[in-house]
Write a protein that holds these residues in place. Structure first.
Motif, PDB file in Angstrom:
ATOM      1  N   ASP A  35      72.249  -7.340  47.070  1.00 39.22           N
ATOM      2  CA  ASP A  35      73.381  -6.417  47.099  1.00 39.22           C
ATOM      3  C   ASP A  35      74.615  -7.040  47.756  1.00 39.22           C
ATOM      4  OD1 ASP A  35      72.393  -4.271  45.740  1.00 39.22           O
ATOM      5  OD2 ASP A  35      71.715  -3.167  47.509  1.00 39.22           O
ATOM      6  N   ALA A  36      74.388  -8.000  48.657  1.00 44.20           N
ATOM      7  CA  ALA A  36      75.493  -8.629  49.388  1.00 44.20           C
ATOM      8  C   ALA A  36      76.157  -9.740  48.583  1.00 44.20           C
ATOM      9  CB  ALA A  36      74.985  -9.171  50.722  1.00 44.20           C
ATOM     10  N   ASP A  37      75.892  -9.785  47.276  1.00 42.47           N
ATOM     11  CA  ASP A  37      76.529 -10.763  46.387  1.00 42.47           C
ATOM     12  C   ASP A  37      76.134 -12.195  46.731  1.00 42.47           C
ATOM     13  OD1 ASP A  37      78.163 -11.494  44.222  1.00 42.47           O
ATOM     14  OD2 ASP A  37      79.842 -11.922  45.554  1.00 42.47           O
ATOM     15  N   ALA A  38      74.898 -12.368  47.152  1.00 40.54           N
ATOM     16  CA  ALA A  38      74.423 -13.711  47.488  1.00 40.54           C
ATOM     17  C   ALA A  38      74.174 -14.511  46.220  1.00 40.54           C
ATOM     18  CB  ALA A  38      73.140 -13.624  48.309  1.00 40.54           C
ATOM     19  N   SER A  39      74.451 -15.807  46.278  1.00 44.43           N
ATOM     20  CA  SER A  39      74.102 -16.710  45.174  1.00 44.43           C
ATOM     21  C   SER A  39      72.853 -17.506  45.516  1.00 44.43           C
ATOM     22  CB  SER A  39      75.254 -17.674  44.879  1.00 44.43           C
ATOM     23  OG  SER A  39      75.499 -18.522  45.997  1.00 44.43           O
ATOM     24  N   ARG A  40      72.416 -17.393  46.781  1.00 45.87           N
ATOM     25  CA  ARG A  40      71.220 -18.098  47.233  1.00 45.87           C
ATOM     26  C   ARG A  40      70.491 -17.229  48.253  1.00 45.87           C
ATOM     27  NH1 ARG A  40      73.484 -21.703  49.731  1.00 45.87           N
ATOM     28  NH2 ARG A  40      72.956 -21.166  51.887  1.00 45.87           N
ATOM     29  N   VAL A  41      69.173 -17.067  48.056  1.00 53.52           N
ATOM     30  CA  VAL A  41      68.340 -16.307  48.998  1.00 53.52           C
ATOM     31  C   VAL A  41      67.112 -17.147  49.313  1.00 53.52           C
ATOM     32  CG1 VAL A  41      67.017 -14.203  49.412  1.00 53.52           C
ATOM     33  CG2 VAL A  41      69.113 -14.100  48.040  1.00 53.52           C
ATOM     34  N   GLU A  42      66.927 -17.456  50.590  1.00 53.41           N
ATOM     35  CA  GLU A  42      65.788 -18.270  51.021  1.00 53.41           C
ATOM     36  C   GLU A  42      64.865 -17.412  51.882  1.00 53.41           C
ATOM     37  OE1 GLU A  42      67.608 -21.433  53.142  1.00 53.41           O
ATOM     38  OE2 GLU A  42      68.603 -22.291  51.379  1.00 53.41           O
ATOM     39  N   VAL A  43      63.605 -17.320  51.467  1.00 55.66           N
ATOM     40  CA  VAL A  43      62.613 -16.535  52.192  1.00 55.66           C
ATOM     41  C   VAL A  43      61.565 -17.484  52.762  1.00 55.66           C
ATOM     42  CG1 VAL A  43      60.927 -14.666  52.076  1.00 55.66           C
ATOM     43  CG2 VAL A  43      62.973 -14.585  50.631  1.00 55.66           C
ATOM     44  N   SER A  44      61.309 -17.350  54.054  1.00 55.64           N
ATOM     45  CA  SER A  44      60.303 -18.187  54.707  1.00 55.64           C
ATOM     46  C   SER A  44      59.411 -17.290  55.557  1.00 55.64           C
ATOM     47  CB  SER A  44      60.989 -19.243  55.591  1.00 55.64           C
ATOM     48  OG  SER A  44      60.034 -19.998  56.308  1.00 55.64           O
ATOM     49  N   VAL A  45      58.089 -17.441  55.410  1.00 57.22           N
ATOM     50  CA  VAL A  45      57.160 -16.622  56.185  1.00 57.22           C
ATOM     51  C   VAL A  45      56.096 -17.510  56.817  1.00 57.22           C
ATOM     52  CG1 VAL A  45      57.508 -14.601  54.730  1.00 57.22           C
ATOM     53  CG2 VAL A  45      55.634 -16.165  54.212  1.00 57.22           C
ATOM     54  N   GLU A  46      55.531 -17.023  57.908  1.00 57.59           N
ATOM     55  CA  GLU A  46      54.440 -17.715  58.581  1.00 57.59           C
ATOM     56  C   GLU A  46      53.270 -16.755  58.739  1.00 57.59           C
ATOM     57  OE1 GLU A  46      55.772 -19.350  62.254  1.00 57.59           O
ATOM     58  OE2 GLU A  46      57.424 -20.487  61.343  1.00 57.59           O
ATOM     59  N   ALA A  47      52.061 -17.288  58.554  1.00 54.49           N
ATOM     60  CA  ALA A  47      50.836 -16.489  58.670  1.00 54.49           C
ATOM     61  C   ALA A  47      50.899 -15.261  57.768  1.00 54.49           C
ATOM     62  CB  ALA A  47      50.595 -16.075  60.118  1.00 54.49           C
ATOM     63  N   GLY A  48      51.331 -15.480  56.527  1.00 51.61           N
ATOM     64  CA  GLY A  48      51.411 -14.380  55.571  1.00 51.61           C
ATOM     65  C   GLY A  48      52.500 -13.385  55.878  1.00 51.61           C
ATOM     66  N   GLY A  49      53.363 -13.707  56.863  1.00 54.30           N
ATOM     67  CA  GLY A  49      54.432 -12.794  57.258  1.00 54.30           C
ATOM     68  C   GLY A  49      54.095 -11.975  58.489  1.00 54.30           C
ATOM     69  N   THR A  50      52.868 -12.096  58.968  1.00 46.69           N
ATOM     70  CA  THR A  50      52.459 -11.306  60.143  1.00 46.69           C
ATOM     71  C   THR A  50      53.066 -11.843  61.429  1.00 46.69           C
ATOM     72  OG1 THR A  50      50.437 -12.621  60.407  1.00 46.69           O
ATOM     73  CG2 THR A  50      50.296 -10.658  59.026  1.00 46.69           C
ATOM     74  N   GLU A  51      53.385 -13.139  61.476  1.00 48.96           N
ATOM     75  CA  GLU A  51      53.949 -13.734  62.691  1.00 48.96           C
ATOM     76  C   GLU A  51      55.464 -13.886  62.614  1.00 48.96           C
ATOM     77  OE1 GLU A  51      52.284 -14.174  65.370  1.00 48.96           O
ATOM     78  OE2 GLU A  51      50.405 -13.565  64.410  1.00 48.96           O
ATOM     79  N   ARG A  52      55.951 -14.298  61.439  1.00 50.56           N
ATOM     80  CA  ARG A  52      57.403 -14.532  61.336  1.00 50.56           C
ATOM     81  C   ARG A  52      57.864 -14.408  59.892  1.00 50.56           C
ATOM     82  NH1 ARG A  52      61.598 -18.491  61.082  1.00 50.56           N
ATOM     83  NH2 ARG A  52      63.077 -18.291  62.826  1.00 50.56           N
ATOM     84  N   ILE A  53      59.001 -13.753  59.722  1.00 50.11           N
ATOM     85  CA  ILE A  53      59.655 -13.628  58.415  1.00 50.11           C
ATOM     86  C   ILE A  53      61.127 -13.985  58.612  1.00 50.11           C
ATOM     87  CG2 ILE A  53      60.368 -12.056  56.568  1.00 50.11           C
ATOM     88  CD1 ILE A  53      57.929 -10.305  57.319  1.00 50.11           C
ATOM     89  N   GLU A  54      61.642 -14.835  57.763  1.00 51.79           N
ATOM     90  CA  GLU A  54      63.068 -15.165  57.813  1.00 51.79           C
ATOM     91  C   GLU A  54      63.647 -15.084  56.412  1.00 51.79           C
ATOM     92  OE1 GLU A  54      66.009 -18.974  58.681  1.00 51.79           O
ATOM     93  OE2 GLU A  54      64.246 -18.686  59.979  1.00 51.79           O
ATOM     94  N   VAL A  55      64.735 -14.315  56.267  1.00 48.06           N
ATOM     95  CA  VAL A  55      65.440 -14.194  54.991  1.00 48.06           C
ATOM     96  C   VAL A  55      66.891 -14.593  55.233  1.00 48.06           C
ATOM     97  CG1 VAL A  55      66.160 -12.674  53.130  1.00 48.06           C
ATOM     98  CG2 VAL A  55      63.900 -12.375  54.175  1.00 48.06           C
ATOM     99  N   ARG A  56      67.311 -15.649  54.548  1.00 50.79           N
ATOM    100  CA  ARG A  56      68.661 -16.202  54.732  1.00 50.79           C
ATOM    101  C   ARG A  56      69.416 -16.119  53.410  1.00 50.79           C
ATOM    102  NH1 ARG A  56      70.292 -20.470  58.233  1.00 50.79           N
ATOM    103  NH2 ARG A  56      68.082 -20.748  58.741  1.00 50.79           N
ATOM    104  N   ASP A  57      70.685 -15.651  53.451  1.00 50.44           N
ATOM    105  CA  ASP A  57      71.503 -15.597  52.236  1.00 50.44           C
ATOM    106  C   ASP A  57      72.909 -16.077  52.516  1.00 50.44           C
ATOM    107  OD1 ASP A  57      73.437 -13.372  52.811  1.00 50.44           O
ATOM    108  OD2 ASP A  57      71.626 -12.148  52.918  1.00 50.44           O
TER     109      ASP A  57
END
Length: 653
Positions: free
Chosen positions: A35-57
């Motif tokens: 929705d924020a008009d991103a041209s790039r979205v990077e998703v990174s997770v650790e331990a299936g997402g239970t420990e850390r989730i990072e979404v960068r745009d």
């Protein structure tokens, strides 16, 4: 600008917790990035997402003064009031409580810099409380980091599944939006290893290749609109060849105005378009985008916005079916509903009526072909010797009875119901040749060979077959119907299970077989490898998307190919933490039992039915196939009498 919603608008928004697992967090954050008009979205997770989730745009970013409001409850920049809600929601994330709900059950960090701003700002939230806010240097766009999900809600954290399962759900969400937005470069990384990355060039087939692999992408057919009238303004995308399929409908992706949803009604319409080209337990790949007036679709019927409700669901389904079917027909992948050999041309050549002799010759040829099919069907019965019953009719009898006459039908016993005489029954039987009489036969002890006494099944007298699919029998208490495929499947299953219990014998393939995988399947290979080995499979990743299978269980060597590993890998991540190898083995054996089982629409001889019933009677559970379908359906005498209203006054006279 971000603002709080008024109470009237809040009350009209479906209540419900949006955060139930890591995938819920990822879905909300990725939607906000798109929705924020991103041209790039990077998703990174650790331990299936239970420990850390990072979404960068690299989207428009959030002004520093709006950061605290962004994590407040029911605050949004996407709708103003109830009038916007009534007009239909055109954005993905709109409800305004996502960041607030996420921050309430985790340690949340939001770092953002608006486009053109000199610097950005960072806000940290723990358990719903803002703990720090400060200016920072960062790239344009927004980065959201979620750590220690459910750290303060241990009761909810204990219900999370295994890491592989949670990551499978995360993978599905990110894959869905990568396919929904081919113009956005989307990447997913798990524990430091890239799972997939799309190029963001706007080419949907290229996105399919990144997510599902080259083999799937090469077998996709373009869907380009429909001629049917209905609520959809447009329908398009890609669907797979019938041969490119999986055992789960998870690969049928549906986007409603760009929103990735499950949309069961749309999925069902896609599958129905394939008709009989797909087995009942197989599903195609699909990447289908439907456009509809936002005012005619409710995206707020589900707390996590996974399901949607169409104002005209029937019309929508009709348009989707037509669009997909037209695409498959254009590629010659399915046949039209016109009978084979019958043309749809404007003019049809009119041939003279053949003479009586020619018609009789054609009927004779048809009867010979039918006889060959009957013999082939009878010999297809496995697990028992297919004994051929004696021929009971002459050629003229078959001609009178028509081509649909079953291969064998035992004579019915006259019971004299309602004062009806045996002579009346015989007269009607002579008139209707569908059930043919059997010549008088007896066994050495003088009993009727049609009578069967069983230990587990009810004792019965076989009358014949119905639609070449169901065995029809009479019992002391009424009528019994037996599904011949389900019965043979149960027999084969218990024999396979008995052999499997003695230990898994593996067979080394002469040459290892390489199987192409999707990103989701490839990510599951390592977690499933130990269980696969215990089932008799030796399978390793040759590269990021190719599985090399070198050994299979000996039981499988002739029944199914190594490609079955692909379904097993997917199945091991269906979310059941209590799943055991034994249960997986039972599911596998149940599927294997289906391959050689006698199918419906197959004529059986009396001898093969006798053997089938005897084998079924010896089963531990003869009343259900390994997939849970009923094998035997009994209609009691009392139910029959009620259906025929035999208690009608004066009937007994």
């Amino acid at each position: 600008m971000i603002h709080r919603l008024d109470d009237a608008t809040v009350e009209r928004i479906a209540a419900g917790e949006v955060v139930e697992r890591p995938a819920s967090v990822v879905k909300e954050l990725v939607e906000n990035s798109v929705d924020a008009d991103a041209s790039r979205v990077e998703v990174s997770v650790e331990a299936g997402g239970t420990e850390r989730i990072e979404v960068r745009d690299d989207g428009v970013g959030i002004p520093a003064d709006d950061l605290e409001l962004a994590v407040a409850e029911h605050a949004t920049s996407k709708i103003g009031d109830i009038d916007d809600l009534e007009a239909g929601v055109g954005t993905l994330g709109f409800r305004g409580e996502a960041l607030h709900a996420i921050g309430a059950v985790s340690r949340l960090t939001v770092r953002s810099r608006p486009r053109g701003a000199d610097r950005g700002a960072e806000l940290r939230v723990a358990g719903g409380e803002v703990v720090a806010r400060e200016p920072v240097g960062c790239p344009e766009g927004t980065t959201v980091v979620v750590e220690d999900l459910f750290y303060n809600v241990p009761a909810r954290r204990k219900y999370l599944k295994a890491e592989a399962t949670e990551f499978s759900h995360v993978n599905a969400v990110v894959s869905g939006y990568a396919l929904a937005s081919p113009g956005v470069a989307v990447s997913l990384t798990h524990d430091g290893r890239e799972t997939f990355a799309t190029e963001g060039r706007g080419d949907r087939r290229s996105a399919v290749m990144s997510v599902y692999g080259r083999e799937v992408a090469a077998n996709m057919v373009p869907v380009e609109g429909t001629d049917e009238d209905g609520p959809l303004a447009a329908v398009g995308g890609l669907v797979s060849h019938p041969e490119t399929n999986r055992a789960t409908r998870d690969y049928v992706n549906v986007f409603v105005n760009g929103r990735w949803v499950t949309a069961s009604a749309v999925r069902d319409a896609v599958v129905e378009a394939y008709g009989r080209q797909l087995a009942s337990d197989r599903y195609p790949f699909a990447v289908l985008d439907v456009e509809v007036d936002p005012a005619t679709v409710d995206v707020n019927v589900h707390p996590r916005k996974l399901e949607v409700r169409f104002a005209d669901e029937d019309g929508m389904a009709r348009q989707v079916r037509d669009a997909v079917e037209s695409a498959l027909l254009a590629e010659g992948l399915i046949r039209t509903t016109a009978p084979r050999g019958r043309s749809k041309a404007d003019q049809t050549e009119i041939a003279p009526e053949p003479s009586g002799g020619e018609r009789e010759e054609e009927r004779g040829a048809d009867r010979a072909t039918e006889a060959r099919h009957r013999d082939a069907g009878a010999n297809a019965v496995t697990g028992s010797d297919a004994a051929t019953g004696p021929e009971t009719t002459t050629e003229s009898d078959e001609a009178d009875s028509g081509a649909d006459t079953p291969a064998w039908h035992a004579g019915a016993r006259s019971t004299g119901n309602g004062g009806q005489s045996a002579d009346d029954t015989d007269t009607r039987r002579d008139t209707d040749r569908r059930f043919r009489e059997r010549p008088a036969q007896t066994t050495f002890d003088g009993s009727d060979p049609g009578d069967h006494a069983f230990d587990t099944l009810p004792s019965m007298r076989v009358l014949g077959q119905l639609h070449d699919t169901y065995v029809v029998a009479e019992t002391d208490d009424g009528l019994v119907l037996i599904d011949q495929h389900a019965a043979d499947e149960r027999v084969n299953f218990e024999r396979l299970r008995e052999r499997f219990a003695d230990g898994v014998t593996t067979q080394t393939l002469a040459e290892p077989v390489e199987v192409s995988l999707t990103a989701k399947e490839a990510a599951l290979v390592e977690p499933a490898s130990e269980a696969l080995a215990r089932l008799g499979f030796s399978a390793t990743l040759a590269d990021d998307r190719t599985l090399r299978v070198s050994t299979v269980p000996a039981l499988l060597a002739d029944a199914a190919g190594p490609e079955l590993v692909r379904d097993l890998v997917d199945d091991f991540a269906d979310g059941d933490p209590e799943r055991t190898v034994e249960r997986a083995a039972e599911d596998l054996l149940g599927d294997l039992a289906c391959y050689p089982s006698v199918k419906g629409n197959t004529s059986l001889t009396e001898g093969s039915v006798t053997d089938l019933l005897a084998a079924l009677n010896a089963c531990e559970n003869p009343y259900a196939c390994p997939h849970g379908r009923p094998v035997v359906v009994e209609v009691g005498r009392e139910e029959l009498e009620n259906r025929f209203e035999r208690d009608y006054p004066g009937h007994g006279g």
